[in-house]
Design a protein around this motif. Structure first.
Motif, short mmCIF file in Angstrom:
data_model
loop_
_atom_site.label_atom_id
_atom_site.label_comp_id
_atom_site.label_asym_id
_atom_site.label_seq_id
_atom_site.Cartn_x
_atom_site.Cartn_y
_atom_site.Cartn_z
N TRP A 189 0.62 -1.28 -0.38
CA TRP A 189 -0.11 0.04 -0.04
C TRP A 189 0.87 1.59 -0.47
O TRP A 189 1.61 1.35 0.53
CB TRP A 189 -0.99 0.30 1.10
N ILE A 190 0.64 2.31 -0.86
CA ILE A 190 1.67 3.35 -1.29
C ILE A 190 0.51 4.34 -0.70
O ILE A 190 -0.97 4.46 -1.84
CB ILE A 190 1.94 3.39 -2.58
N SER A 191 0.92 5.75 0.19
CA SER A 191 -0.35 6.22 0.31
C SER A 191 -0.13 7.39 -0.05
O SER A 191 1.91 8.31 -0.07
CB SER A 191 -0.78 6.53 2.03
N ASP A 192 0.45 8.43 -1.46
CA ASP A 192 0.62 9.42 -1.90
C ASP A 192 0.13 10.26 -0.37
O ASP A 192 -1.41 10.90 -1.50
CB ASP A 192 -0.05 9.76 -3.27
N GLU A 193 0.68 11.08 0.02
CA GLU A 193 0.57 12.25 0.64
C GLU A 193 1.72 13.72 0.61
O GLU A 193 1.24 14.03 0.51
CB GLU A 193 1.10 11.65 2.12
N VAL A 194 1.70 13.64 -0.98
CA VAL A 194 1.94 15.07 -1.80
C VAL A 194 0.57 15.96 -1.29
O VAL A 194 1.56 16.93 -1.21
CB VAL A 194 2.24 14.71 -3.00
N GLN A 195 0.23 16.37 -1.72
CA GLN A 195 -1.67 17.17 -1.63
C GLN A 195 -1.75 16.92 0.53
O GLN A 195 -2.28 18.01 0.51
CB GLN A 195 -2.32 17.19 -1.86
N THR A 196 -1.53 15.60 0.89
CA THR A 196 -2.36 15.57 1.96
C THR A 196 -1.64 16.07 3.38
O THR A 196 -2.73 15.24 4.40
CB THR A 196 -3.20 14.44 2.60
N GLY A 197 -0.52 15.90 2.84
CA GLY A 197 0.38 15.87 4.34
C GLY A 197 0.81 16.60 4.90
O GLY A 197 0.06 18.21 5.03
N TRP A 198 1.03 16.61 6.31
CA TRP A 198 1.99 17.96 7.60
C TRP A 198 0.88 18.22 8.09
O TRP A 198 1.19 19.68 8.57
CB TRP A 198 2.46 18.48 6.11
N GLY A 199 -1.00 17.83 8.33
CA GLY A 199 -1.55 17.76 8.77
C GLY A 199 -2.84 18.92 7.89
O GLY A 199 -3.50 19.18 9.04
N ARG A 200 -3.06 19.07 6.42
CA ARG A 200 -3.54 20.08 6.17
C ARG A 200 -5.22 19.67 5.79
O ARG A 200 -6.06 20.09 5.91
CB ARG A 200 -2.83 19.98 4.81
N HIS B 221 -8.18 6.28 7.87
CA HIS B 221 -7.99 4.84 7.15
C HIS B 221 -6.83 3.81 8.10
O HIS B 221 -6.14 3.00 7.82
CB HIS B 221 -7.90 4.26 5.93
N ALA B 222 -6.92 4.04 9.61
CA ALA B 222 -6.00 3.36 10.27
C ALA B 222 -5.72 2.31 11.11
O ALA B 222 -4.92 1.78 11.81
CB ALA B 222 -5.42 5.12 10.86
N ARG B 223 -7.13 1.44 10.67
CA ARG B 223 -7.01 0.17 11.31
C ARG B 223 -6.59 -0.58 11.63
O ARG B 223 -6.09 -1.29 12.63
CB ARG B 223 -8.53 -0.14 11.01
N SER B 224 -5.62 -0.46 10.68
CA SER B 224 -4.03 -1.88 9.83
C SER B 224 -3.14 -1.20 9.66
O SER B 224 -2.24 -1.59 9.76
CB SER B 224 -4.82 -2.61 8.95
N GLY B 225 -3.37 0.47 10.25
CA GLY B 225 -1.66 0.42 10.85
C GLY B 225 -0.88 1.75 9.33
O GLY B 225 -1.90 1.42 8.71
N PRO B 226 -0.13 1.78 9.63
CA PRO B 226 0.53 2.78 8.78
C PRO B 226 0.61 1.85 7.42
O PRO B 226 0.25 0.39 7.08
CB PRO B 226 1.79 2.95 9.19
N PRO B 227 0.79 2.83 6.53
CA PRO B 227 1.23 1.70 4.54
C PRO B 227 2.67 1.76 4.64
O PRO B 227 3.77 1.96 5.15
CB PRO B 227 1.01 3.04 4.07
N ASP B 228 3.29 0.36 3.94
CA ASP B 228 4.11 0.43 3.66
C ASP B 228 5.05 1.40 2.96
O ASP B 228 6.49 1.39 3.10
CB ASP B 228 4.09 -1.14 2.35
N ILE B 229 4.50 1.98 1.90
CA ILE B 229 5.04 3.35 1.46
C ILE B 229 4.49 4.81 1.60
O ILE B 229 3.07 4.78 1.25
CB ILE B 229 5.54 3.05 0.33
N VAL B 230 5.13 5.89 1.82
CA VAL B 230 4.05 7.26 1.98
C VAL B 230 5.68 8.25 1.18
O VAL B 230 6.53 8.55 1.23
CB VAL B 230 4.43 7.68 3.21
N THR B 231 4.45 8.65 0.25
CA THR B 231 5.41 9.57 -0.63
C THR B 231 4.68 11.42 -0.19
O THR B 231 3.49 11.08 0.38
CB THR B 231 4.76 9.28 -2.11
#
Length: 427
Positions: A236-247, A258-268
């Protein structure tokens, strides 16, 4: 200004988009405002495409960049780099990913390109699951997994891409269902899709689709997807280019909805972390990040100047609780816009969370996208002293509102009033 526009057209490609019938040159900014070459001031509700995350000309960032430029600007990743290591340590800790490794790039496109390289190498598969209406950048591989026709200029790709339902809650074959039924239907569609293909390398998804018009699924959808993905070993790759850093206000990362099963394998990530400095990056578990069996470097990723900007910007964001401000001020702005929308037949939906807000426009009395109205509102808002963006997968008919996270209540009210006038002029 016409001279600069003519010069731009003479040397820039035709597909390089410009806003406004009479494009503007932004010469400087301060706080949440920018000025054009004619000296006119605008309230900035787009932040250079969600990139000026904290504020224009933030003194803490300006000071850090100036001091770093006086020491050394660049050396590449071939040498030890203290600012890079310090920012990587912060990002790894904030990511929630265990045993995290961080690689810096110069853009979100390059970050997603790197994530695709890692996932396909780790899994020995060139098949990628992506969301319909998605956008992941402008490189050859990134446009190949972009599910938005308006931003994907070629069907040629080194990857086989399969598109999944779920990124748009209020359109498509499952729009009429409840949130729980919508999630269940999307999960069953994913299961069915996986039954007809060789195991993909990864699912890449934006928690809130940016270029797609700030659309999102019900909270928990990607956790439900993750359960299915893990049955097949799919990343699971979560593309956080626009959603990251508290926006998004409620969460530091979009995936945390969507954190029921923990963090993604990869975050960008990219955009806001540099507050305008060119920073992108990938954070992943060590076993994934270290799977490449060839040498690599980055000439400009992690360069000292941008790392100094990122460190100062991240410190300011955390010390001033800009995530909390996004939640509070963004919540007020969304409610204010929804009250306006209730009076206007052409506003189909006001959606979003925190300071990431979409206003979708349709032709009154229909469900048909109205890109002409979106363009008219964009122009009218500019005339009123407000800069906003636009996007959307069903033509470019959604207004995109994403101010710096330090936005004040008074500025939110001012911007909402200008936007209300622009919407009323269109409808």
């Amino acid at each position: 200004m016409s001279d600069l526009y003519d010069r731009h057209r003479a040397v820039a490609p035709d597909w390089l988009a410009l806003y406004y019938e009479d494009p503007i040159e932004i010469t400087h900014g301060e706080g949440r405002h920018v000025w054009d070459a004619d000296g006119r001031r605008y309230l900035d509700f787009f932040g250079g495409i969600l990139t000026t995350m904290t504020a224009h000309a933030l003194p803490e960032v300006t000071k850090a960049v100036t001091e770093q430029a006086g020491r050394i600007i660049h050396s590449s990743t071939l040498y030890l780099n203290r600012p890079m290591v310090e920012l990587a340590e912060r990002v790894a800790q904030l990511s929630g990913i265990p045993d995290a490794r961080v690689f810096f790039t110069t853009s979100g496109t390059e970050a997603n390109d790197t994530a695709l390289l890692l996932a396909t190498t780790h899994r020995r598969s060139n098949t990628i699951l992506a969301m319909r209406n998605s956008y992941h950048g402008r490189s050859f591989s990134a446009v190949g997994i972009t599910g938005n026709r308006g931003w994907s200029p070629t069907s040629l790709s080194p990857l086989q891409t399969l598109y999944v339902h779920g990124g748009v809650r209020t359109r498509g074959p499952f729009a009429h269902l409840s949130d729980a039924e919508f999630t269940a239907a999307c999960v069953e569609d994913l299961r069915d899709l996986l039954g007809h293909t060789r195991p993909p390398a990864a699912l890449i998804a934006e928690p809130v689709q940016g270029v797609g018009g700030f659309t999102s699924p019900p909270d928990g959808l990607y956790a439900a997807f993750r359960d299915v993905l893990q049955e097949h070993g799919i990343l699971w790759i979560s593309d956080e280019v626009q959603t990251g850093w508290g926006r998004t206000g409620d969460h530091f990362w979009g995936w945390q909805a969507h954190a029921r099963s923990g963090p993604p394998d990869i975050v960008t990530f990219a955009k806001g972390i540099g507050n305008g400095a060119s920073i992108g990056g990938v954070v992943a578990r060590a076993e994934i990040m270290n799977c490449l069996d060839a040498n690599s470097i980055s000439t400009f990723g992690g360069t000292q100047l941008t790392m100094a900007a990122g460190l100062a910007n991240l410190n300011y964001l955390l010390e001033h609780d800009l995530q909390g401000n996004a939640r509070r001020v963004g919540g007020l702005l969304i409610e204010r816009l929804r009250a306006v929308a209730a009076q206007l037949p052409g506003v189909r939906e006001v959606r979003g969370r925190g300071l990431m807000i979409g206003v979708e426009l349709t032709r009154p009395g229909t469900d048909e996208a109205d890109p002409q109205a979106a363009t008219a509102v964009l122009e009218a808002a500019r005339q009123g002293g407000l800069l906003i963006g636009k996007g959307g997968g069903h033509s470019t008919s959604a207004l995109r509102i994403a101010p710096p996270l330090s936005l004040t209540v008074a500025e939110a009210e001012e911007g909402a009033a200008i936007l209300e006038g622009a919407l009323r002029a269109a409808y």
